[in-house]
Structure formats: C-alpha cells, structure tokens
Design a protein around this motif. Structure first.
Motif, PDB file in Angstrom:
ATOM      1  N   CYS A  75      -7.133  -4.349 -14.304  1.00 16.33           N
ATOM      2  CA  CYS A  75      -7.172  -2.765 -14.042  1.00 16.33           C
ATOM      3  C   CYS A  75      -7.566  -2.548 -12.460  1.00 16.33           C
ATOM      4  N   GLY A  76      -8.507  -3.593 -11.982  1.00 16.51           N
ATOM      5  CA  GLY A  76      -8.773  -3.376 -10.435  1.00 16.51           C
ATOM      6  C   GLY A  76      -7.342  -3.459  -9.698  1.00 16.51           C
ATOM      7  N   LEU A  77      -6.556  -4.499 -10.225  1.00 15.70           N
ATOM      8  CA  LEU A  77      -5.288  -4.583  -9.529  1.00 15.70           C
ATOM      9  C   LEU A  77      -4.476  -2.984  -9.511  1.00 15.70           C
ATOM     10  N   LEU A  78      -4.594  -2.337 -10.757  1.00 14.29           N
ATOM     11  CA  LEU A  78      -3.811  -1.064 -10.789  1.00 14.29           C
ATOM     12  C   LEU A  78      -4.489  -0.147  -9.689  1.00 14.29           C
ATOM     13  N   VAL A  79      -5.905  -0.129  -9.842  1.00 15.80           N
ATOM     14  CA  VAL A  79      -6.439   0.867  -9.012  1.00 15.80           C
ATOM     15  C   VAL A  79      -6.271   0.580  -7.449  1.00 15.80           C
ATOM     16  N   ALA A  80      -5.873  -0.919  -6.910  1.00 20.10           N
ATOM     17  CA  ALA A  80      -5.581  -1.216  -5.657  1.00 20.10           C
ATOM     18  C   ALA A  80      -4.225  -0.568  -5.452  1.00 20.10           C
ATOM     19  N   LEU A  81      -3.284  -0.619  -6.376  1.00 19.44           N
ATOM     20  CA  LEU A  81      -1.904  -0.083  -6.241  1.00 19.44           C
ATOM     21  C   LEU A  81      -2.100   1.445  -6.017  1.00 19.44           C
ATOM     22  N   ALA A  82      -2.796   2.011  -6.870  1.00 20.14           N
ATOM     23  CA  ALA A  82      -3.050   3.495  -6.589  1.00 20.14           C
ATOM     24  C   ALA A  82      -3.594   3.911  -5.236  1.00 20.14           C
ATOM     25  N   LEU A  83      -4.455   3.122  -4.749  1.00 21.15           N
ATOM     26  CA  LEU A  83      -5.147   3.310  -3.590  1.00 21.15           C
ATOM     27  C   LEU A  83      -4.128   3.347  -2.407  1.00 21.15           C
ATOM     28  N   MET A  84      -3.267   2.315  -2.498  1.00 24.29           N
ATOM     29  CA  MET A  84      -2.059   2.138  -1.433  1.00 24.29           C
ATOM     30  C   MET A  84      -1.112   3.257  -1.642  1.00 24.29           C
ATOM     31  N   ALA A  85      -0.701   3.774  -2.865  1.00 29.21           N
ATOM     32  CA  ALA A  85       0.070   5.038  -2.996  1.00 29.21           C
ATOM     33  C   ALA A  85      -0.746   6.112  -2.439  1.00 29.21           C
ATOM     34  N   VAL A  86      -1.905   6.559  -2.602  1.00 31.39           N
ATOM     35  CA  VAL A  86      -2.705   7.705  -2.121  1.00 31.39           C
ATOM     36  C   VAL A  86      -2.563   7.517  -0.534  1.00 31.39           C
ATOM     37  N   GLY A  87      -2.777   6.190  -0.167  1.00 39.04           N
ATOM     38  CA  GLY A  87      -2.958   6.049   1.346  1.00 39.04           C
ATOM     39  C   GLY A  87      -1.778   6.384   2.152  1.00 39.04           C
ATOM     40  N   ALA A  88      -0.563   6.030   1.434  1.00 38.72           N
ATOM     41  CA  ALA A  88       0.909   6.158   1.788  1.00 38.72           C
ATOM     42  C   ALA A  88       0.926   7.811   2.093  1.00 38.72           C
TER      43      ALA A  88
END
Length: 104
Positions: free
Chosen positions: A90-103
């Motif tokens: 689940c943390g991996l999904l959160v990390a991907l969401a962080l990257m999307a929001v940061g982009a």
C-alpha cells in the motif's frame, strides 16, 4: 514529493530483491524474471531521486533534503515490513501517488 516517492520505490525494490523479504512482498511475482532486476531498479530509483533533489534544490538544499528523506523512506519501508507486507505494498501505491501529485 517525487524524490520521496522514488526513494520509497527504490528501497521497496531493494527489500523485495532480498531472499528474506522477497516472497512476502512479491508473492507469485517472485518467480517471474522481474525479480532478478529488482536491485538494479532499486539503485536506479535512488540515483534518480538524488538527481531530482539536486535539480530541484537551490544552494544545496536539495541534497540536504535528500539526505533527510533517505532514512525516513528506508524507515517507512522497514516499519511497513514489520507490520505486514500488505502495508508495504500500500505504501508503494502512496509513493506512486506522491510522484503523480509532485509532477502536477
């Protein structure tokens, strides 16, 4: 945010490449050819996060931020592994969401 996401993905990949954590984190995916490339993926993600921190930070603040995020993200993967591999995924999904929001 992208730097933190890349660090989490890198540490997750390095943990999944280990014989002790691989079966718990990857499950049936461990038998595929992807598992042998995980150390390269992990180190590449960590190197990309350093490059992103250098490019994003002015006057060396990016490198200092990266040095602070390094143990934070490694600790997040460690705690997620302690409480259960499902939490780490689940943390991996959160990390991907962080990257999307940061982009954005």
């Amino acid at each position: 945010m992208i730097v933190a996401g890349l660090l989490y993905i890198g540490f997750f990949a390095l943990a999944a490449a280990m014989t002790r954590h691989g079966p718990a984190l990857l499950g049936p995916w461990q038998r595929h050819g992807l598992a042998r490339h995980l150390p390269l993926l992990g180190w590449s993600a960590i190197a990309l996060s350093l490059l992103g921190a250098i490019l994003a930070g002015a006057d060396g603040i990016g490198i200092v931020t990266w040095c602070g995020l390094l143990p934070l993200m490694a600790g997040a993967v460690l705690l997620a592994l302690t409480y259960g591999p499902r939490l780490a995924r689940c943390g991996l999904l959160v990390a991907l969401a962080l990257m999307a929001v940061g982009a954005i």
